[in-house]
Design a protein around this motif. Sequence first.
Motif, PDB file in Angstrom:
ATOM      1  N   LEU A  37     -11.178 -27.947   5.992  1.00 28.61           N
ATOM      2  CA  LEU A  37     -10.426 -27.676   4.916  1.00 28.61           C
ATOM      3  C   LEU A  37     -10.910 -28.600   3.547  1.00 28.61           C
ATOM      4  O   LEU A  37     -11.170 -28.275   2.240  1.00 28.61           O
TER       5      LEU A  37
ATOM      6  N   ALA B 229     -12.455 -27.361   0.235  1.00 28.31           N
ATOM      7  CA  ALA B 229     -11.767 -27.711  -1.245  1.00 28.31           C
ATOM      8  C   ALA B 229     -12.812 -28.265  -1.949  1.00 28.31           C
ATOM      9  O   ALA B 229     -12.700 -28.229  -3.359  1.00 28.31           O
TER      10      ALA B 229
ATOM     11  N   GLN C 292     -16.574 -25.822  -3.792  1.00 28.69           N
ATOM     12  CA  GLN C 292     -16.263 -24.463  -4.039  1.00 28.69           C
ATOM     13  C   GLN C 292     -17.392 -23.392  -3.858  1.00 28.69           C
ATOM     14  O   GLN C 292     -17.000 -22.314  -3.686  1.00 28.69           O
TER      15      GLN C 292
ATOM     16  N   ILE D 235     -16.985 -21.114  -0.993  1.00 30.21           N
ATOM     17  CA  ILE D 235     -15.676 -20.006  -0.217  1.00 30.21           C
ATOM     18  C   ILE D 235     -16.322 -18.750  -0.544  1.00 30.21           C
ATOM     19  O   ILE D 235     -15.915 -17.814   0.237  1.00 30.21           O
TER      20      ILE D 235
ATOM     21  N   ASP E 132      -6.917 -19.565  -2.496  1.00 24.81           N
ATOM     22  CA  ASP E 132      -7.588 -20.063  -3.151  1.00 24.81           C
ATOM     23  C   ASP E 132      -7.385 -21.880  -3.011  1.00 24.81           C
ATOM     24  O   ASP E 132      -6.164 -22.259  -2.740  1.00 24.81           O
ATOM     25  N   MET E 133      -8.175 -22.722  -3.019  1.00 22.99           N
ATOM     26  CA  MET E 133      -7.814 -24.060  -2.576  1.00 22.99           C
ATOM     27  C   MET E 133      -8.764 -24.945  -3.587  1.00 22.99           C
ATOM     28  O   MET E 133      -9.932 -24.502  -4.033  1.00 22.99           O
ATOM     29  N   LYS E 134      -8.331 -26.169  -3.777  1.00 24.62           N
ATOM     30  CA  LYS E 134      -9.263 -27.062  -4.367  1.00 24.62           C
ATOM     31  C   LYS E 134      -8.506 -28.251  -4.274  1.00 24.62           C
ATOM     32  O   LYS E 134      -7.409 -28.711  -3.819  1.00 24.62           O
ATOM     33  N   LEU E 135      -9.409 -29.592  -4.686  1.00 26.20           N
ATOM     34  CA  LEU E 135      -8.618 -30.959  -4.606  1.00 26.20           C
ATOM     35  C   LEU E 135      -8.108 -31.127  -5.778  1.00 26.20           C
ATOM     36  O   LEU E 135      -8.468 -30.664  -6.928  1.00 26.20           O
TER      37      LEU E 135
ATOM     38  N   ASP F 246      -9.744 -31.350  -9.446  1.00 24.65           N
ATOM     39  CA  ASP F 246     -10.956 -30.546  -9.493  1.00 24.65           C
ATOM     40  C   ASP F 246     -12.131 -31.320  -8.868  1.00 24.65           C
ATOM     41  O   ASP F 246     -13.265 -31.166  -9.156  1.00 24.65           O
TER      42      ASP F 246
ATOM     43  N   ILE G 218      -4.773 -31.282  -0.648  1.00 20.48           N
ATOM     44  CA  ILE G 218      -5.331 -30.172  -1.124  1.00 20.48           C
ATOM     45  C   ILE G 218      -4.394 -29.167  -1.848  1.00 20.48           C
ATOM     46  O   ILE G 218      -3.281 -29.033  -1.286  1.00 20.48           O
TER      47      ILE G 218
ATOM     48  N   PHE H 186      -3.176 -25.486  -2.992  1.00 19.05           N
ATOM     49  CA  PHE H 186      -3.286 -24.099  -2.396  1.00 19.05           C
ATOM     50  C   PHE H 186      -2.708 -23.308  -3.429  1.00 19.05           C
ATOM     51  O   PHE H 186      -1.666 -23.648  -4.055  1.00 19.05           O
TER      52      PHE H 186
END
Length: 252
Positions: free
Chosen positions: A55, A59, A62, A65, A216-219, A222, A244, A246
């Motif tokens: 994960l 994240a 990108q 994904i 959708d996920m990201k740190l 960004d 992370i 979500f």
Amino acid sequence: MLYKGKALRKTDDLISWLVEGAPPEHRNVEDITAKVMLINFAAIHTTSITTTNALFNLAARQEYIGPLRAEIEEVTRAYGWTKESMARLRKLDSFMKESSRLSGIVGLSMSRKANKDFTFSNGLTIPAGYTVAVASQGIHTDPEIYEDPHTFKGFRFCEGRDTGADSEEYDPLQQRMVSLDPTFLLFGHGRNACPGRFFAVNEVKALLAHIILNYDMKLPGDATEVPKGLWLGGSRLPDRSAEILFRKRKLG
């Protein structure tokens, strides 16, 4: 199976397997409980860490994904949420394997203690009482084995192959995450390799596939750099303070 003289309905679960496989003298609550605890100790944290590492890599990266989401949608549309579907998620399998290659769980693998002096064919002797292990982290980042070994390449293990849902062009003996290979030692090697690796890999695939399809996920901020893990002796843990973000995926 009988309990206090009464026939019980046969079930297909871990406790039933342990009870049925135990000799009569060990078919009791104390022994079966000890076996369940041992399996939990071996299985829960390893699966959790492998999922968490994947994960973090998703994240931070990108660009993976979209292709992974497309593969999961294609495969599950054709085969449903089945064991066969898990086997056909080749890009996801490669991504998980690459994540484990660079992040992993331990720096040493296949620890063995010599109960008596053991001499290899080249004359090297391991004295009784000594423990030896394989430097798996060194192998996983060896440039003679992996091209550009410190660079994350999520599809490293499926490059140059047809990874469509109906494709049979995939080498299960060398590329899949569950395959035993002296260049990838997450599950050990040889006859004492992890027997639960097939279940564990499918478990992580199912978890990740569900998350990728639905979220959708990201740190934070960004960020594109995976949070550094923590080493405790020869064991590696993901950063326990890292986050992370979500959100429910918007469809249509």
